[in-house]
Design an enzyme around this catalytic site. Structure first.
Site, mmCIF file in Angstrom:
data_model
loop_
_atom_site.group_PDB
_atom_site.id
_atom_site.type_symbol
_atom_site.label_atom_id
_atom_site.label_comp_id
_atom_site.label_asym_id
_atom_site.label_seq_id
_atom_site.Cartn_x
_atom_site.Cartn_y
_atom_site.Cartn_z
ATOM 1 N N HIS A 87 0.793 -1.384 0.080
ATOM 2 C CA HIS A 87 -0.274 -0.005 -0.052
ATOM 3 C C HIS A 87 0.782 1.393 -0.031
ATOM 4 O O HIS A 87 0.480 2.028 -0.566
ATOM 5 C CB HIS A 87 -0.896 -0.203 1.210
ATOM 6 C CG HIS A 87 -1.949 -1.137 1.257
ATOM 7 N ND1 HIS A 87 -2.620 -1.676 2.483
ATOM 8 C CD2 HIS A 87 -2.249 -2.157 0.358
ATOM 9 C CE1 HIS A 87 -3.359 -2.579 2.043
ATOM 10 N NE2 HIS A 87 -2.966 -2.820 0.985
ATOM 11 N N HIS A 250 -9.272 -2.320 -5.286
ATOM 12 C CA HIS A 250 -8.071 -2.581 -4.442
ATOM 13 C C HIS A 250 -7.045 -3.468 -5.034
ATOM 14 O O HIS A 250 -5.809 -3.661 -4.748
ATOM 15 C CB HIS A 250 -8.486 -3.268 -2.934
ATOM 16 C CG HIS A 250 -7.359 -3.135 -1.909
ATOM 17 N ND1 HIS A 250 -7.160 -2.252 -1.270
ATOM 18 C CD2 HIS A 250 -6.694 -4.367 -1.908
ATOM 19 C CE1 HIS A 250 -5.919 -2.774 -0.564
ATOM 20 N NE2 HIS A 250 -5.668 -4.147 -0.919
ATOM 21 N N ASP A 254 -3.051 -2.959 -5.645
ATOM 22 C CA ASP A 254 -1.974 -3.917 -5.272
ATOM 23 C C ASP A 254 -0.870 -4.238 -6.346
ATOM 24 O O ASP A 254 0.088 -4.198 -6.295
ATOM 25 C CB ASP A 254 -2.544 -5.385 -4.725
ATOM 26 C CG ASP A 254 -3.155 -5.400 -3.441
ATOM 27 O OD1 ASP A 254 -2.798 -4.373 -2.626
ATOM 28 O OD2 ASP A 254 -3.740 -6.308 -3.123
ATOM 29 N N HIS A 277 -0.711 -10.977 -5.158
ATOM 30 C CA HIS A 277 0.641 -10.704 -4.731
ATOM 31 C C HIS A 277 1.636 -11.686 -5.282
ATOM 32 O O HIS A 277 2.787 -11.390 -5.725
ATOM 33 C CB HIS A 277 0.970 -10.680 -3.203
ATOM 34 C CG HIS A 277 0.171 -9.528 -2.593
ATOM 35 N ND1 HIS A 277 0.016 -8.227 -2.792
ATOM 36 C CD2 HIS A 277 -0.776 -9.596 -1.529
ATOM 37 C CE1 HIS A 277 -0.764 -7.548 -2.019
ATOM 38 N NE2 HIS A 277 -1.384 -8.227 -1.330
#
Length: 321
Positions: A87, A250, A254, A277
């Site tokens: 973030h 969101h 990322d 991720h």
């Protein structure tokens, strides 16, 4: 207060002044003090663990864990890690910050409200300063793709050549039987677009996963104040969503943060389906493993994902030079 600056000329941006905050780590639950500090041109983004007296460069090949967050570390030292970096990295990238020191006195970046917006606010309060300097970017020359699983649960991520000096990203997610459902979002990365479209999108989880994560020692600092929690068709947060596509937004946030670990702006087009991720980091590793898939270019028309190439990146990957 608006800390933005003109990007008409090539700039290496850093903070005008240091600024800090205190919060809890999403997974550790520990109180952590974080300070964003200006850095000399060419420093890049570096995490400094003041409690351990170590520094960890924000680079893709220093990623040591991608389960539920992106964690950086140093080889041979299991304590020398910094978790949940995505973030703050997204905020720096979205605001075009090339050089900064991120000091923290614990193992994890504070989660704050679960989005990048508080970090953007800190950057605005500190102000940014630009230095005219040659800008280098990583230009994607041919598609590179990574995938995981098969059938309906398959996930994949791909980088393709861009149509211009841009970083474009689009993603699709699919959580059947929940309030999340199937969503998609797209972004052309500029400071204005990042602020308006993805910075305030919060991290999210399923209610059924919370107990399992806490039993595993994770999500110790999680709450409705820093995450959107979904229970089947219901959103448990009293205020609901900040925007209709907050979940997909969101995931784009990322992507911006994870790909900022390339160490230079990426000139390319990211497309992902159910990626997270782990796939984001695998994609960078696959890109740099294929020397014919990218090249370093110098250009006055680059919008930074992570700023100009830091000097230590050339040392970590000599083929960048």
């Amino acid at each position: 207060m608006d800390g933005s600056i003109s990007i008409d000329l090539p700039q290496r941006r850093t903070l005008k002044a240091s600024i800090g905050c205190v919060g809890v780590g999403l997974h550790s639950g520990r109180r952590v003090a974080l300070t964003l500090r200006p850095a000399a041109a060419g420093t890049g983004i570096v995490f400094r663990r003041t409690d351990l007296g170590i520094e960890i460069p924000a680079l893709y090949d220093h990623v040591v864990e991608t389960r539920l967050c992106t964690m950086l570390g140093l080889p041979g030292d299991r304590r020398a890690t910094v978790g949940t970096v995505e973030h703050v990295m997204a905020a720096l990238a979205g605001c075009g910050v090339a050089d900064a020191i991120i000091e923290l006195d614990g193992p994890e970046v504070p989660i704050l409200d679960g989005s990048a917006a508080p970090f953007v606010f800190l950057l605005d309060c500190a102000g940014l300063i630009g230095r005219p300097a040659p800008m280098r970017a990583i230009e994607v020359l041919r598609p590179v793709r990574v995938s995981e699983g098969g059938g309906a649960g398959a996930a994949w991520a791909e980088l393709r050549p861009a149509t211009g000096p841009h970083f474009d990203a689009e993603i699709e997610i699919d959580f059947p039987g929940t309030a999340i459902g199937r969503q998609s979002a797209a972004l052309r990365l500029t400071p204005a677009a990042f602020r308006e479209e993805v910075a305030r999108c919060r991290t999210f989880t399923l209610a059924e996963e919370v107990a399992r994560l806490r039993a595993a020692g994770l999500c110790q600092g999680g709450s409705l104040a820093n995450a959107v929690v979904v229970d089947g068709p219901l959103i448990l947060n009293p205020g609901g969503l900040r925007c209709p596509e907050e979940f997909a937004g969101h995931k784009l946030l990322d992507v911006v943060g994870d790909l900022a670990l390339a160490g230079a702006p990426i000139r390319g087009h990211f497309i992902g389906h159910r990626s997270g991720h782990a796939l984001n980091n695998r994609l960078l590793r696959a890109l740099f493993a294929d020397r014919d898939a990218w090249r370093v270019v110098e250009d006055e028309d680059v919008m930074a994902v992570g700023g100009a190439m830091p000097s230590y990146a050339a040392a970590a990957a000599p083929s960048f030079a």
